[in-house]
Design an enzyme around this catalytic site. Structure first.
Site, short mmCIF file in Angstrom:
data_model
loop_
_atom_site.label_atom_id
_atom_site.label_comp_id
_atom_site.label_asym_id
_atom_site.label_seq_id
_atom_site.Cartn_x
_atom_site.Cartn_y
_atom_site.Cartn_z
N SER A 279 -6.40 3.18 14.86
CA SER A 279 -6.23 3.38 16.30
C SER A 279 -6.34 4.86 16.67
CB SER A 279 -4.86 2.86 16.72
OG SER A 279 -3.86 3.77 16.27
N ASP B 198 0.87 -1.17 0.00
CA ASP B 198 0.00 0.00 0.00
C ASP B 198 0.91 1.22 0.00
OD1 ASP B 198 -2.25 -1.61 0.19
OD2 ASP B 198 -2.96 -0.72 2.08
N CYS C 42 -4.05 10.31 5.90
CA CYS C 42 -4.61 9.18 5.14
C CYS C 42 -5.53 9.66 4.03
CB CYS C 42 -5.45 8.27 6.03
SG CYS C 42 -4.62 7.68 7.48
N ARG D 203 5.18 2.23 19.61
CA ARG D 203 5.60 1.38 18.50
C ARG D 203 7.07 1.63 18.16
NH1 ARG D 203 0.35 2.83 14.67
NH2 ARG D 203 -1.21 1.92 16.08
N HIS E 143 0.14 0.72 7.46
CA HIS E 143 0.42 2.11 7.08
C HIS E 143 1.31 2.82 8.11
CE1 HIS E 143 -3.50 1.61 4.65
NE2 HIS E 143 -2.49 0.92 4.14
N1 NVA Z 1 -2.92 1.48 11.19
C1 NVA Z 1 -2.69 2.75 11.78
C2 NVA Z 1 -3.29 3.87 11.02
C3 NVA Z 1 -2.42 4.34 9.95
C4 NVA Z 1 -2.77 5.69 9.46
C5 NVA Z 1 -3.27 2.79 13.15
O1 NVA Z 1 -4.36 2.28 13.31
O2 NVA Z 1 -2.67 3.35 14.04
#
Ligand code: NVA
Length: 379
Positions: free
Chosen positions: A305, A202, A357, A269, A250
């Site tokens: 999230s 992606d 996004c 993270r 992402h």
């Molecule tokens: N997968 C990521 C969002 C990316 C914009 C998250 O949920 O933190």
């Protein structure tokens, strides 16, 4: 029409040069997509139990579109040209000779699909069957840019087959039965749903820092996809990265560039690739932990999230758009020297994510620069 950029429509090398033209997605007809090997939604508390699918509620869609339209208006007020995709009927089943999928998804998160690198706009492979045809929503725009800009490069990564070979069997079923510790152990080993049968990525797993592109290995991007990008952009340095997260997807709520010398990282993270820290230190870049998000969980029917708090759009090295409710994040960015434009966007998040996004760059001023002249061997 594009006389102001000397006839160039497409040009964007990083996330911070002065922004002049951008795409902002639309929430129209977005679906909780039908189950498929890569995605299983289980939102029984909001009317979508495992195995069920359908349109997100119209009232939510209306609010999301109001916020998207308002964001587009704010950008236009800053002198930025904004284009919008053309939604399809995402409730229709789609198929290729290899598979049939009972619904598509939507076209709010433009960033997931379009990767702009210099004068090129690249359509990503994507890795969900429900998103296989999403590129069609952007074709009217890409066709126009291609006509208007004689130097634009328009590319599409090889359309993936997405047969059973591309997915680990029963991945999500097994995942749900694992302890958090087991999930994290698998994530450390980059053992997610995708196999390496074909290149998959992606666009939103790519962080653009001029000559250096940082590509996150994730549930949507496999090693073959990163290798494809490396071969496709031979003048760039492609750095595969991955972060401590059970189901990453992402990079832009995890690791976010702000301006030359400064990036934000999600403190929950940490990066699992030691080369990243070393590269940044060697080249006098600071990586700062982002602020606490305003929410402690995601919005109803959202697959993203609370860390969308850091999913900001930098307009230039002094100006940044941040979600209006993210007061700590706003304060932090002000403290780091930015003028912050607060943009209400929480209601748009179930439709595909945060501010970053929802956008895809078309034009930023500037050229391809090397911000990391001191490289790290093997990274
Ligand atoms: N997968 C990521 C969002 C990316 C914009 C998250 O949920 O933190």
């Amino acid at each position: 029409m594009f006389a102001e950029h000397g006839g160039t429509v497409v040009n964007s090398w990083n996330e911070w040069d002065p922004l002049k033209h951008i795409i902002v997605g639309r929430a129209d007809d977005t679906m909780v997509q039908a189950p498929e090997p890569a995605v299983q939604r289980d939102w029984s508390e909001y009317g979508f139990a495992l195995g069920t699918y359908g349109r997100l509620p119209k009232q939510m869609e209306q609010k999301a579109n109001e916020q998207l339209d308002n964001f587009a208006m704010i950008l236009e007020g800053e002198g930025i040209r904004v284009d919008r995709p053309t939604p399809l009927d995402f409730s229709q089943p789609v198929q290729t000779p290899d598979w049939k999928q009972e619904s598509m998804f939507g076209c709010m998160p433009a960033r997931d699909l379009l990767l702009t690198v210099g004068n090129e706009m690249l359509e990503a492979t994507m890795s969900y069957r429900s998103r296989w045809f999403e590129y069609l929503c952007y074709r009217p725009l890409l066709e126009q840019y291609f006509k208007d800009d004689p130097n634009m490069r328009w590319a599409a990564a090889p359309k993936p087959r997405l047969t059973e070979r591309s997915y680990k069997k029963d991945y999500w079923k097994n995942f749900d039965n694992m302890s958090y510790e087991e999930q994290i152990e698998r994530a450390k080993a980059r053992d997610w749903v995708l196999t390496e049968a074909e290149p998959l990525f992606d666009a939103a797993d790519v962080g653009r820092f001029g000559k250096d592109l940082f590509v996150q290995a994730s549930t949507a991007t496999n090693a073959a996809g990163i290798d494809w990008l490396r071969r496709h952009f031979p003048d760039h340095r492609i750095h595969p990265v991955h972060f401590l997260e059970e189901s990453p997807v992402h990079i832009d709520a995890t690791f976010v560039p702000l301006r030359p010398g400064l990036a934000l990282i999600n403190p929950d993270r940490p990066c699992l690739v030691p080369g990243l820290k070393e590269l940044f230190e060697k080249n006098d870049w600071q990586i700062v932990d982002c602020a606490e998000p305003a929410h402690n969980k995601n919005a109803p029917l959202s697959f993203c999230s609370q860390w969308l708090s850091m999913n900001c759009v930098v307009l230039d090295t002094e100006t940044v758009c941040v979600e209006a409710g993210e007061t700590a994040q706003i304060k932090q960015l002000e403290h780091l020297g930015f003028d912050v434009i607060s943009v209400p966007f929480w209601d748009a998040s179930p439709f595909g994510g945060g501010l970053h996004c929802s956008t895809a760059d078309v034009y930023r001023e500037g050229t391809c620069k090397d911000y990391f002249p001191k490289q790290v061997e093997g990274f």
